[in-house]
Design an enzyme around this catalytic site. Structure first.
Site, PDB file in Angstrom:
ATOM      1  N   HIS A   1      -5.299   6.980  -1.157  1.00  0.00           N
ATOM      2  CA  HIS A   1      -6.452   6.638  -0.318  1.00  0.00           C
ATOM      3  C   HIS A   1      -6.476   5.129  -0.060  1.00  0.00           C
ATOM      4  O   HIS A   1      -6.686   4.691   1.068  1.00  0.00           O
ATOM      5  CB  HIS A   1      -7.741   7.090  -0.992  1.00  0.00           C
TER       6      HIS A   1
ATOM      7  N   GLU B   1       2.249  -3.738  -1.312  1.00  0.00           N
ATOM      8  CA  GLU B   1       2.918  -4.413  -2.419  1.00  0.00           C
ATOM      9  C   GLU B   1       2.215  -5.731  -2.752  1.00  0.00           C
ATOM     10  O   GLU B   1       2.059  -6.102  -3.918  1.00  0.00           O
ATOM     11  CB  GLU B   1       4.377  -4.646  -2.022  1.00  0.00           C
TER      12      GLU B   1
END
Lengths: 413, 328
Positions: free
Chosen positions: A304, A89
């Protein structure tokens, strides 16, 4: 500590025997033309201890770890998950430049790390933060590296998640893939000569296993008889490339026998299976001076990296299956709750506490200055060279002259 | 007066390796064919003397040899890797440039592979052609974090190799293969080191500075004699010895004195290491230069087989270059 296999020795040549005399292989003659079928339909089986719900299948395989140990496994996996959520985040918010999560693979980290000795050397790829966390790397130092602040042991030189710790025997991560594999073989060879009961573990993904360095590392470790565990995290994807575009054989475990290496495939989302396999591999690798290959099947639940949006190449349904139906954390939780070792209250208070400690470390790291710019020029060599010294002085002269264009206030003096 | 023994260049390498294995119990030597003594006999006798766990063959895989060497060095061993010909070092380029060179820097000095030395036969040999003649030093000169060293003779080879092994940075040591048997000197039997990153002035002069390394030093020595005899020109001959980090001070100080610089190497001229020297010298010594800096190097072709006598920067090409500089 000698190998029992003798096939490397050449037998004296005797053409009266109807056995092949070739130095290159020890085999019988055959007079039927048959190509060996690569076994891709029914390949090497997947060793597991728990079912997908976390119930022990064969009680003899339960490592019967103490409650304290199992709770520690669970807490490390969930703390990693919490740290991942917060740091992912933070990248989206522009606070750190880059991040890679470990979602879904926590079992591979904690199960294997727990089976090693603290003095064993770890060579990783980049998705093994749980190994470092298990060994005790503090949140502050994870954060410091991601923020590249003045507390970073790496002195701010690398992108986030390129952790390293000399004290914890975790060799600093580098971006090029699979380069660690032959290095692990060399390190294991050196440890073998030291004769101090230390092993090496080398982590890599199924994509990196396609690199030439992987072939080199496997072959060297087997021929040079190194006490080494190769741990492949087969998580289904190398960025967007699925396994059916990465290899055509039976995964990575099937390659091991080709190198003369003992190999096993395990359920990577079963922390006990990972633990058992790693423990036994480690014991034998050191006792017998030979490498072992463990292919831990798992699934990369996250993207990824923060530079990737995996909805471009896989369905949300697929991801949800693994998140909801076969997750290392849920399976271990079920094992614990079945034994009355973990309650809803424990879960709630642990989630709250772990989030709090991560947030506190995060806030500290964010406030910290970046390293002194002098550190751009050190450690290129062990010693400072005259040439680099001149460049350093030139840089400071320039920055003094144009100081309003350089963010000096963000850096330690 | 320390005891010496007549040794050729490969024997001086063996001597350095012997000294190392004797004094450093962690030292290991490995690569293709090193066990029986090596294709150039540099490791003859060492396996019998020190054991098969210390002098051993690896599979045929340069990226593996260097990667393995890096790992051994990281774990604390003195790792001496042999690449059979410098022409075959390129599979290991990623391990050298992206890993070995950057290990200390990227880890904040937590880890390093300073105990790694890579040795490789280097340079033209008369018939080596494309893949047994190369001088790849320029590729590595562009890589901060490693050292690149090239000796001109047996005495230099042993001292510089021991310095590389002792040096706490990963080093590449290129050995001029044409000199393995041809160069013979009285070499001290005991270990000794010659400092890295220090160019050596072999002959003082006042009119032209000649810079070279390895085999080419012997060509330049002849060129200096020719220049003196035929042109009355006094040459100052410098053996650079260490390509990276290179001794800019010695070279620039010499050019300030002479005003003229000739650099010569077998490797192709474009992007060859002479270009780096030339660029730095013109920055530091611009007003002292009496003539443009001259580079006499291989042509921009792969190293040819039958055309070798025309390809190499021989004494006539160097002599002609000096003439042009003097008459500029």
């Amino acid at each position: 500590r000698n190998r029992t296999l003798d096939r490397c020795r050449q037998q004296p040549f005797d053409s009266t025997l109807e056995k092949p005399q070739f130095p290159g292989a020890s085999a019988d003659f055959v007079d039927q033309l048959d190509f060996i079928q690569p076994n891709v339909i029914s390949g090497i089986p997947v060793y597991r201890v728990m079912d997908r719900q976390g119930n022990i299948i064969n009680p003899s395989q339960d490592p019967q770890l103490s409650k304290e140990t199992v709770l520690n496994f669970y807490q490390k996996m969930t703390l990693l998950n919490t740290m991942d959520r917060i740091l992912y985040e933070s990248q989206r918010q522009g606070r750190i430049s880059f991040y890679m999560t470990n979602y879904g693979e926590e079992g591979t980290h904690i199960g294997s790390a727990a089976a090693l000795d603290p003095n064993d050397i770890v060579f990783g790829q980049y998705r093994e933060a749980g190994v470092l966390m298990y060994r005790g790397f503090p949140l502050d130092l994870f954060m410091a590296q991601c923020y590249a602040n003045a507390d970073d042991l790496g002195k701010g030189r690398q992108m986030p998640v390129h952790y390293g710790s000399k004290d914890l025997n975790f060799v600093t991560i580098s971006s090029p893939l699979a380069t660690q594999i032959p290095q692990a073989a060399g390190a294991a060879y050196a440890l073998k000569r030291e004769n101090m009961n230390r092993a090496v573990i080398c982590y890599f993904g199924e994509g990196a296993a396609s690199e030439g360095d992987a072939h080199a590392g496997f072959n060297f470790s087997a021929t040079l008889e190194c006490p080494l565990i190769f741990f492949c995290r087969n998580n289904g994807y190398a960025i967007s490339t699925p396994t059916n575009e990465q290899y055509r054989g039976d995964g990575i475990a099937a390659r091991g026998p080709g190198y003369g290496m003992l190999s096993i495939r395990v359920d990577g989302n079963d922390v006990f299976a990972v633990y058992n396999a790693t423990k036994e591999a480690r014991r034998r690798a050191v006792a017998e001076n030979q490498p072992f290959l463990i292919e831990a099947m798992t699934y990369r639940i996250g993207h990824h990296s923060t530079s990737d949006d995996s909805s471009a190449y896989r369905s949300v349904d697929e991801v949800n299956y693994w998140d909801k139906q076969d997750h290392p954390i849920s399976r271990l939780r079920h094992y614990m709750t079945t034994r009355g070792w973990w309650s809803e209250d424990d879960e709630r208070s642990w989630r709250k506490q772990s989030r709090k400690t991560v947030m506190e470390a995060f806030e500290r790291a964010e406030k910290r200055l970046k390293p002194n710019v002098e550190l751009m020029f050190t450690d290129v060599y062990q010693e400072m060279t005259p040439g680099l010294n001149k460049q350093r002085e030139s840089m400071w002269r320039h920055v003094q002259q144009y100081k309003e264009h350089y963010p000096l206030d963000l850096y330690d003096k | 007066m320390r005891p010496t023994q007549k040794m050729n260049l490969f024997q001086s390498v063996t001597s350095a390796l012997d000294n190392t294995l004797a004094s450093d119990p962690t030292a290991v030597i490995f690569g293709e064919d090193v066990a029986f003594g090596g294709v150039f006999r540099c490791t003859v006798g060492l396996r019998d003397k020190y054991g098969k766990d210390r002098v051993f063959n690896t599979p045929l895989c340069e990226q593996g040899i260097v990667g393995f060497g890096i790992g051994a060095a990281v774990a604390g061993a003195t790792a001496i890797a042999e690449i059979q010909f410098a022409d075959y070092i390129y599979p290991a380029f990623d391990q050298i440039v992206n890993e070995a060179a950057k290990y200390r820097y990227r880890s904040g000095n937590l880890f390093d592979c300073g105990n790694l030395t890579i040795r490789a036969p280097w340079g033209c040999v008369g018939h080596g052609s494309l893949y047994h003649s190369q001088s790849p030093e320029a590729f590595f000169a562009h890589c901060p974090g490693i050292k690149v060293v090239i000796p001109r003779s047996p005495v230099q080879a042993k001292g510089l190799l021991l310095a590389c092994i002792a040096d706490q940075n990963p080093c590449i040591f290129f050995e001029p293969k044409i000199l393995y048997r041809a160069a013979v000197e009285q070499v001290p039997v005991e270990p000794y080191t010659i400092p890295l990153s220090q160019a050596e002035i072999l002959q003082e002069g006042s009119d032209v500075t000649l810079v070279a390394w390895g085999t080419q030093i012997h060509v330049m020595r002849e060129v200096a004699n020719m220049a003196q005899e035929k042109l009355g020109v006094s040459c100052e001959l410098i053996d650079l010895q260490t390509i990276l980090p290179w001794d800019t001070e010695t070279v620039c100080k010499s050019v300030v004195k002479t005003g003229r610089l000739l650099i010569s190497h077998e490797a192709p001229i474009t992007g060859g290491f002479a270009a780096e020297i030339s660029s730095t010298v013109q920055e530091e010594c611009f007003l002292n230069l009496e003539a443009p800096i001259s580079r006499v190097c291989g042509y921009d072709t792969p190293f040819p087989h039958i055309f070798e006598p025309f390809y190499i920067p021989d004494k006539w090409k160097c002599f002609e270059a000096i003439k042009k500089m003097i008459n500029y």
